[in-house]
Scaffold this active site. Sequence first.
Site, PDB file in Angstrom:
ATOM      1  N   ARG A 117       0.813  -1.240   0.000  1.00 12.28           N
ATOM      2  CA  ARG A 117       0.000   0.000   0.000  1.00 12.28           C
ATOM      3  C   ARG A 117       0.837   1.278   0.000  1.00 12.28           C
ATOM      4  NH1 ARG A 117      -3.235  -2.890   3.828  1.00 12.28           N
ATOM      5  NH2 ARG A 117      -4.867  -3.985   2.700  1.00 12.28           N
ATOM      6  N   LYS A 139       3.233  11.019 -11.635  1.00 10.72           N
ATOM      7  CA  LYS A 139       2.400  10.124 -12.455  1.00 10.72           C
ATOM      8  C   LYS A 139       3.163   8.824 -12.655  1.00 10.72           C
ATOM      9  CE  LYS A 139      -0.556  13.171 -15.138  1.00 10.72           C
ATOM     10  NZ  LYS A 139      -0.904  13.645 -16.491  1.00 10.72           N
ATOM     11  N   GLU A 181       9.722  17.134 -25.243  1.00 11.58           N
ATOM     12  CA  GLU A 181       9.039  17.562 -23.998  1.00 11.58           C
ATOM     13  C   GLU A 181       9.588  18.919 -23.529  1.00 11.58           C
ATOM     14  OE1 GLU A 181       6.410  15.987 -23.043  1.00 11.58           O
ATOM     15  OE2 GLU A 181       6.662  13.800 -23.077  1.00 11.58           O
ATOM     16  N   LYS A 223       7.580  22.482 -14.917  1.00 11.35           N
ATOM     17  CA  LYS A 223       6.758  21.330 -14.521  1.00 11.35           C
ATOM     18  C   LYS A 223       6.384  21.415 -13.042  1.00 11.35           C
ATOM     19  CE  LYS A 223       5.470  16.705 -14.836  1.00 11.35           C
ATOM     20  NZ  LYS A 223       5.504  15.444 -15.506  1.00 11.35           N
ATOM     21  N   GLU A 237     -10.466  23.508 -16.152  1.00  7.18           N
ATOM     22  CA  GLU A 237      -9.861  24.027 -17.394  1.00  7.18           C
ATOM     23  C   GLU A 237      -8.381  24.237 -17.156  1.00  7.18           C
ATOM     24  OE1 GLU A 237     -11.655  27.674 -18.628  1.00  7.18           O
ATOM     25  OE2 GLU A 237     -13.645  26.770 -18.576  1.00  7.18           O
ATOM     26  N   ARG A 240      -2.920  20.999 -14.950  1.00  8.45           N
ATOM     27  CA  ARG A 240      -1.898  20.011 -15.317  1.00  8.45           C
ATOM     28  C   ARG A 240      -2.155  19.387 -16.684  1.00  8.45           C
ATOM     29  NH1 ARG A 240       1.034  15.500 -11.509  1.00  8.45           N
ATOM     30  NH2 ARG A 240       2.328  14.677 -13.201  1.00  8.45           N
ATOM     31  N   ASN A 244      -0.075  17.990 -21.384  1.00  2.56           N
ATOM     32  CA  ASN A 244      -0.344  16.943 -22.376  1.00  2.56           C
ATOM     33  C   ASN A 244      -0.477  17.476 -23.792  1.00  2.56           C
ATOM     34  OD1 ASN A 244      -0.331  14.465 -20.971  1.00  2.56           O
ATOM     35  ND2 ASN A 244      -2.167  15.138 -19.902  1.00  2.56           N
ATOM     36  N   HIS A 247      -0.143  15.081 -26.704  1.00  8.08           N
ATOM     37  CA  HIS A 247      -0.143  13.715 -26.194  1.00  8.08           C
ATOM     38  C   HIS A 247      -1.357  12.905 -26.650  1.00  8.08           C
ATOM     39  CE1 HIS A 247       3.173  15.188 -23.881  1.00  8.08           C
ATOM     40  NE2 HIS A 247       3.295  14.084 -23.174  1.00  8.08           N
ATOM     41  N   HIS A 251      -0.277   9.689 -28.155  1.00  7.16           N
ATOM     42  CA  HIS A 251      -0.603   8.380 -27.568  1.00  7.16           C
ATOM     43  C   HIS A 251      -1.316   7.490 -28.595  1.00  7.16           C
ATOM     44  CE1 HIS A 251      -0.437   9.860 -23.093  1.00  7.16           C
ATOM     45  NE2 HIS A 251       0.758   9.632 -23.601  1.00  7.16           N
ATOM     46  N   HIS A 264       8.260   7.767 -27.371  1.00 10.52           N
ATOM     47  CA  HIS A 264       7.216   8.645 -26.827  1.00 10.52           C
ATOM     48  C   HIS A 264       7.421  10.103 -27.275  1.00 10.52           C
ATOM     49  CE1 HIS A 264       4.324  10.314 -24.025  1.00 10.52           C
ATOM     50  NE2 HIS A 264       5.252  11.099 -23.535  1.00 10.52           N
TER      51      HIS A 264
HETATM   52  P1  NAD Z   1      12.871   4.929 -21.943  1.00 10.22           P
HETATM   53  O1  NAD Z   1      12.672   4.837 -20.502  1.00 10.22           O
HETATM   54  O2  NAD Z   1      12.425   3.786 -22.787  1.00 10.22           O
HETATM   55  O3  NAD Z   1      14.421   5.194 -22.210  1.00 10.22           O
HETATM   56  C1  NAD Z   1      14.863   5.319 -23.524  1.00 10.22           C
HETATM   57  C2  NAD Z   1      15.983   4.320 -23.861  1.00 10.22           C
HETATM   58  O4  NAD Z   1      17.215   4.828 -23.355  1.00 10.22           O
HETATM   59  C3  NAD Z   1      15.808   2.962 -23.245  1.00 10.22           C
HETATM   60  O5  NAD Z   1      16.294   1.981 -24.127  1.00 10.22           O
HETATM   61  C4  NAD Z   1      16.696   3.039 -22.000  1.00 10.22           C
HETATM   62  O6  NAD Z   1      17.104   1.794 -21.539  1.00 10.22           O
HETATM   63  C5  NAD Z   1      17.838   3.848 -22.508  1.00 10.22           C
HETATM   64  N1  NAD Z   1      18.589   4.618 -21.536  1.00 10.22           N
HETATM   65  C6  NAD Z   1      18.126   5.221 -20.425  1.00 10.22           C
HETATM   66  N2  NAD Z   1      19.087   5.968 -19.882  1.00 10.22           N
HETATM   67  C7  NAD Z   1      20.183   5.822 -20.643  1.00 10.22           C
HETATM   68  C8  NAD Z   1      21.490   6.368 -20.586  1.00 10.22           C
HETATM   69  N3  NAD Z   1      21.835   7.271 -19.680  1.00 10.22           N
HETATM   70  N4  NAD Z   1      22.369   5.980 -21.524  1.00 10.22           N
HETATM   71  C9  NAD Z   1      22.012   5.113 -22.506  1.00 10.22           C
HETATM   72  N5  NAD Z   1      20.782   4.590 -22.625  1.00 10.22           N
HETATM   73  C10 NAD Z   1      19.873   4.959 -21.697  1.00 10.22           C
HETATM   74  O7  NAD Z   1      12.176   6.227 -22.558  1.00 10.22           O
HETATM   75  P2  NAD Z   1      12.002   7.712 -22.000  1.00 10.22           P
HETATM   76  O8  NAD Z   1      11.937   8.551 -23.206  1.00 10.22           O
HETATM   77  O9  NAD Z   1      12.975   8.043 -20.951  1.00 10.22           O
HETATM   78  O10 NAD Z   1      10.572   7.669 -21.309  1.00 10.22           O
HETATM   79  C11 NAD Z   1       9.408   7.423 -22.057  1.00 10.22           C
HETATM   80  C12 NAD Z   1       8.332   6.930 -21.107  1.00 10.22           C
HETATM   81  O11 NAD Z   1       8.070   7.930 -20.147  1.00 10.22           O
HETATM   82  C13 NAD Z   1       7.019   6.616 -21.805  1.00 10.22           C
HETATM   83  O12 NAD Z   1       6.519   5.401 -21.326  1.00 10.22           O
HETATM   84  C14 NAD Z   1       6.119   7.752 -21.365  1.00 10.22           C
HETATM   85  O13 NAD Z   1       4.764   7.373 -21.332  1.00 10.22           O
HETATM   86  C15 NAD Z   1       6.658   8.060 -20.006  1.00 10.22           C
HETATM   87  N6  NAD Z   1       6.375   9.427 -19.532  1.00 10.22           N
HETATM   88  C16 NAD Z   1       5.873   9.566 -18.287  1.00 10.22           C
HETATM   89  C17 NAD Z   1       5.622  10.816 -17.785  1.00 10.22           C
HETATM   90  C18 NAD Z   1       5.139  10.973 -16.369  1.00 10.22           C
HETATM   91  O14 NAD Z   1       4.799  12.092 -15.992  1.00 10.22           O
HETATM   92  N7  NAD Z   1       5.148   9.929 -15.581  1.00 10.22           N
HETATM   93  C19 NAD Z   1       5.896  11.951 -18.561  1.00 10.22           C
HETATM   94  C20 NAD Z   1       6.419  11.772 -19.841  1.00 10.22           C
HETATM   95  C21 NAD Z   1       6.662  10.499 -20.315  1.00 10.22           C
HETATM   96  N1  GLY Z   2       3.613  14.452 -18.502  1.00  8.68           N
HETATM   97  C1  GLY Z   2       2.344  14.960 -18.123  1.00  8.68           C
HETATM   98  C2  GLY Z   2       2.179  15.145 -16.668  1.00  8.68           C
HETATM   99  O1  GLY Z   2       3.054  14.851 -15.885  1.00  8.68           O
HETATM  100  O2  GLY Z   2       1.150  15.571 -16.234  1.00  8.68           O
END
Ligand code: NAD
Ligand code: GLY
Length: 361
Positions: A117, A139, A181, A223, A237, A240, A244, A247, A251, A264
């Site tokens: 939890r 998130k 982003e 952010k 309205e 946060r 997006n 997005h 998506h 992404h």
């Molecule tokens: P990712 O986590 O897949 O990383 C990209 C690639 O780089 C992967 O292959 C990873 O293993 C590699 N990698 C990571 N760090 C590295 C480094 N320092 N050196 C070499 N390789 C490295 O992708 P991302 O772009 O970091 O994240 C995308 C994800 O984040 C999506 O799933 C998206 O939905 C999510 N996201 C979440 C939020 C949120 O607020 N939670 C916001 C934006 C995106």
């Molecule tokens: N990446 C969108 C949010 O964190 O709200």
Amino acid sequence: MPILNVELGSRSYPIHIGSGLLGHGLAKFPVKRVAIITNEAVAPLYLERLLASFEKIGAGGTAIILPDGEAHKNWDSLQIIYDRLLAEKCDRSTAIVALGGGVVGDLAGFAAATYQRGVPFIQVPTTLLSQVDSSVGGKTGINHPRGKNMIGAFWQPRLVLADTDTLNTLPDRELSAGLAEVIKYGLIRDLPFLEWLEANIDRLVSRDAAALSYAIERSCRNKAEVVAGDELETAAEGGRALLNLGHTFGHAIETGVGYGTWLHGEAVAAGMVMAADLSQRLGWLAVSDVERVRELLIKARLPISGAKLGSERYLELMSHDKKVIAGRLRLVLLKRLGEAVTWPAATPEQMRATIEQCCAD
Ligand code: NAD
Ligand code: GLY
């Protein structure tokens, strides 16, 4: 080294940004045991250094190494995490640490939100995208075959440690995905930053360390302000939801082509062009504004056309968006460059016209 704060009352936390933080950034963090969640690509690069850092502050650690990639942001990976946490008898005082990009961060955060939890959570983002966006704001979650990030929870980290040195090993394509982003913040709420990005995009693409640090700090500042104002994205309205921009279209691309085919950030880039195009159809942006958006994304080496899924498939995928309320989709659009709004009144015809215009090449 900049330290920003996400102001959320008793759940406020710092974001440390700088060079070398994996080695010495934990100096004062109170934790006795950690479970570091990472993946097969990141572990060989940074796991040992982070484990040694926790040891230095007296925290024992175990590591859970997941398969790499967006296609693994699912229940199977969560199951691996829960199995290991239980096998290692991790209790509620064990902090879960995400070491990696947004995929690892979202998975580890959801595990932290749900294991027994809820346990403490630390983000150690290693991609540009995760340093400017996903590690901040709480998130967490996984994808469902029918939609991106459809299962999840809000769970704030206690600390974000963004070591900018980790970007040295990041592939160029991933760096560009992160820039999408970064550009988003300029478009939605920070015109001076957008103008700075237009002037400095070549420095960012060529990994100028000072430019990258500045862009990370300014993005996190944006952010943190938005999250502090509307943590759970409940504002009727704006709020946060504005984070997006691009997005909803993006998506749809990621789900439609299969997770991991488009990055992404790439999908968000094409989605932001679609949002700009629709904003221009509504009379808010000038044609030259849309051209500015395209030019900046091209210079960041990002796609500006969406995947050719067909407009009906886009509309079906977009109907699952989390911003749908009572069957009505709220799109994030641009009133002008530097000012986004949520807009519940785009018609299917307007959306079809944009999709056909922006996914034709
Ligand atoms: P990712 O986590 O897949 O990383 C990209 C690639 O780089 C992967 O292959 C990873 O293993 C590699 N990698 C990571 N760090 C590295 C480094 N320092 N050196 C070499 N390789 C490295 O992708 P991302 O772009 O970091 O994240 C995308 C994800 O984040 C999506 O799933 C998206 O939905 C999510 N996201 C979440 C939020 C949120 O607020 N939670 C916001 C934006 C995106
Ligand atoms: N990446 C969108 C949010 O964190 O709200």
